[in-house]
Design a protein around this motif. Sequence first.
Motif, PDB file in Angstrom:
ATOM      1  N   PRO A  85      31.255  16.411  45.944  1.00 21.92           N
ATOM      2  CA  PRO A  85      29.961  15.792  46.266  1.00 21.92           C
ATOM      3  C   PRO A  85      28.794  16.615  45.711  1.00 21.92           C
ATOM      4  CG  PRO A  85      31.272  16.180  48.260  1.00 21.92           C
ATOM      5  CD  PRO A  85      31.983  16.830  47.129  1.00 21.92           C
ATOM      6  N   ASP A  86      27.667  15.969  45.459  1.00 23.94           N
ATOM      7  CA  ASP A  86      26.477  16.661  44.948  1.00 23.94           C
ATOM      8  C   ASP A  86      25.966  17.727  45.914  1.00 23.94           C
ATOM      9  OD1 ASP A  86      26.515  15.142  42.648  1.00 23.94           O
ATOM     10  OD2 ASP A  86      25.096  13.655  43.418  1.00 23.94           O
ATOM     11  N   SER A  87      26.271  17.586  47.192  1.00 22.57           N
ATOM     12  CA  SER A  87      25.784  18.533  48.199  1.00 22.57           C
ATOM     13  C   SER A  87      26.579  19.840  48.232  1.00 22.57           C
ATOM     14  CB  SER A  87      25.839  17.888  49.586  1.00 22.57           C
ATOM     15  OG  SER A  87      27.178  17.541  49.901  1.00 22.57           O
ATOM     16  N   VAL A  88      27.635  19.930  47.435  1.00 25.62           N
ATOM     17  CA  VAL A  88      28.518  21.102  47.431  1.00 25.62           C
ATOM     18  C   VAL A  88      28.309  21.893  46.143  1.00 25.62           C
ATOM     19  CG1 VAL A  88      30.949  21.821  47.361  1.00 25.62           C
ATOM     20  CG2 VAL A  88      30.232  19.965  48.874  1.00 25.62           C
ATOM     21  N   SER A  89      28.334  23.215  46.262  1.00 22.01           N
ATOM     22  CA  SER A  89      28.251  24.092  45.086  1.00 22.01           C
ATOM     23  C   SER A  89      29.533  24.907  44.999  1.00 22.01           C
ATOM     24  CB  SER A  89      27.074  25.060  45.212  1.00 22.01           C
ATOM     25  OG  SER A  89      25.859  24.370  45.214  1.00 22.01           O
ATOM     26  N   PRO A  90      30.067  25.089  43.802  1.00 26.51           N
ATOM     27  CA  PRO A  90      31.257  25.937  43.653  1.00 26.51           C
ATOM     28  C   PRO A  90      30.936  27.377  44.041  1.00 26.51           C
ATOM     29  CG  PRO A  90      30.826  24.682  41.643  1.00 26.51           C
ATOM     30  CD  PRO A  90      29.643  24.514  42.532  1.00 26.51           C
ATOM     31  N   ILE A  91      31.920  28.063  44.611  1.00 26.54           N
ATOM     32  CA  ILE A  91      31.806  29.491  44.902  1.00 26.54           C
ATOM     33  C   ILE A  91      32.515  30.199  43.753  1.00 26.54           C
ATOM     34  CG2 ILE A  91      32.400  31.354  46.501  1.00 26.54           C
ATOM     35  CD1 ILE A  91      32.555  29.097  48.680  1.00 26.54           C
ATOM     36  N   ILE A  92      31.749  30.936  42.966  1.00 23.67           N
ATOM     37  CA  ILE A  92      32.290  31.555  41.755  1.00 23.67           C
ATOM     38  C   ILE A  92      32.141  33.065  41.849  1.00 23.67           C
ATOM     39  CG2 ILE A  92      32.157  31.661  39.235  1.00 23.67           C
ATOM     40  CD1 ILE A  92      30.693  28.899  39.404  1.00 23.67           C
ATOM     41  N   THR A  93      33.247  33.776  41.631  1.00 21.95           N
ATOM     42  CA  THR A  93      33.228  35.234  41.606  1.00 21.95           C
ATOM     43  C   THR A  93      34.025  35.703  40.392  1.00 21.95           C
ATOM     44  OG1 THR A  93      35.187  35.364  43.038  1.00 21.95           O
ATOM     45  CG2 THR A  93      33.032  35.498  44.109  1.00 21.95           C
ATOM     46  N   GLN A  94      33.695  36.898  39.906  1.00 22.80           N
ATOM     47  CA  GLN A  94      34.444  37.468  38.793  1.00 22.80           C
ATOM     48  C   GLN A  94      35.330  38.582  39.323  1.00 22.80           C
ATOM     49  OE1 GLN A  94      32.193  39.128  35.532  1.00 22.80           O
ATOM     50  NE2 GLN A  94      33.966  39.052  34.172  1.00 22.80           N
TER      51      GLN A  94
END
Length: 140
Positions: A85-94
């Motif tokens: 959904p547009d209301s969700v953002s991916p959680i990205i870590t390196q």
Amino acid sequence: MEAIDDEVIWQTSRTDIRGVELKNFKDGSDFTITFLDGSWCRLSCRSRRQLTRYLMRAPVLLAVVDLNQRQRRAVLDYADEIEMPDSVSPIITQNPCGHYNVDILLPGRITSAFGASEASLILDEEGRDIDFSDYHPEDF
């Protein structure tokens, strides 16, 4: 979506955690959290990797715009594939090895019985999804 009726009975700041140690006892899902004051607790969780990853090291969170063009395209294609959904953002870590963890918590998969379930992928510098057989220890 079904409401989650959980009650927080205790909490602490991430900075109060001295360390996390994985314990491969009976079923390999245990871990110990040690706090700055020397106290500790032993827990068990079927999704130990997802939970302890954020406790073992303070991750630097990245936004999609922080990724290179190929990685960004891979994340956006994956988001479309799982209907994020547009209301969700991916959680990205390196990870220290250079791979990127991408976790997407989908509201429709949150239940009081199992908590948050995520859709995940691990990318390399070229934006390719890493095959499980090519994971580094830090990817787990």
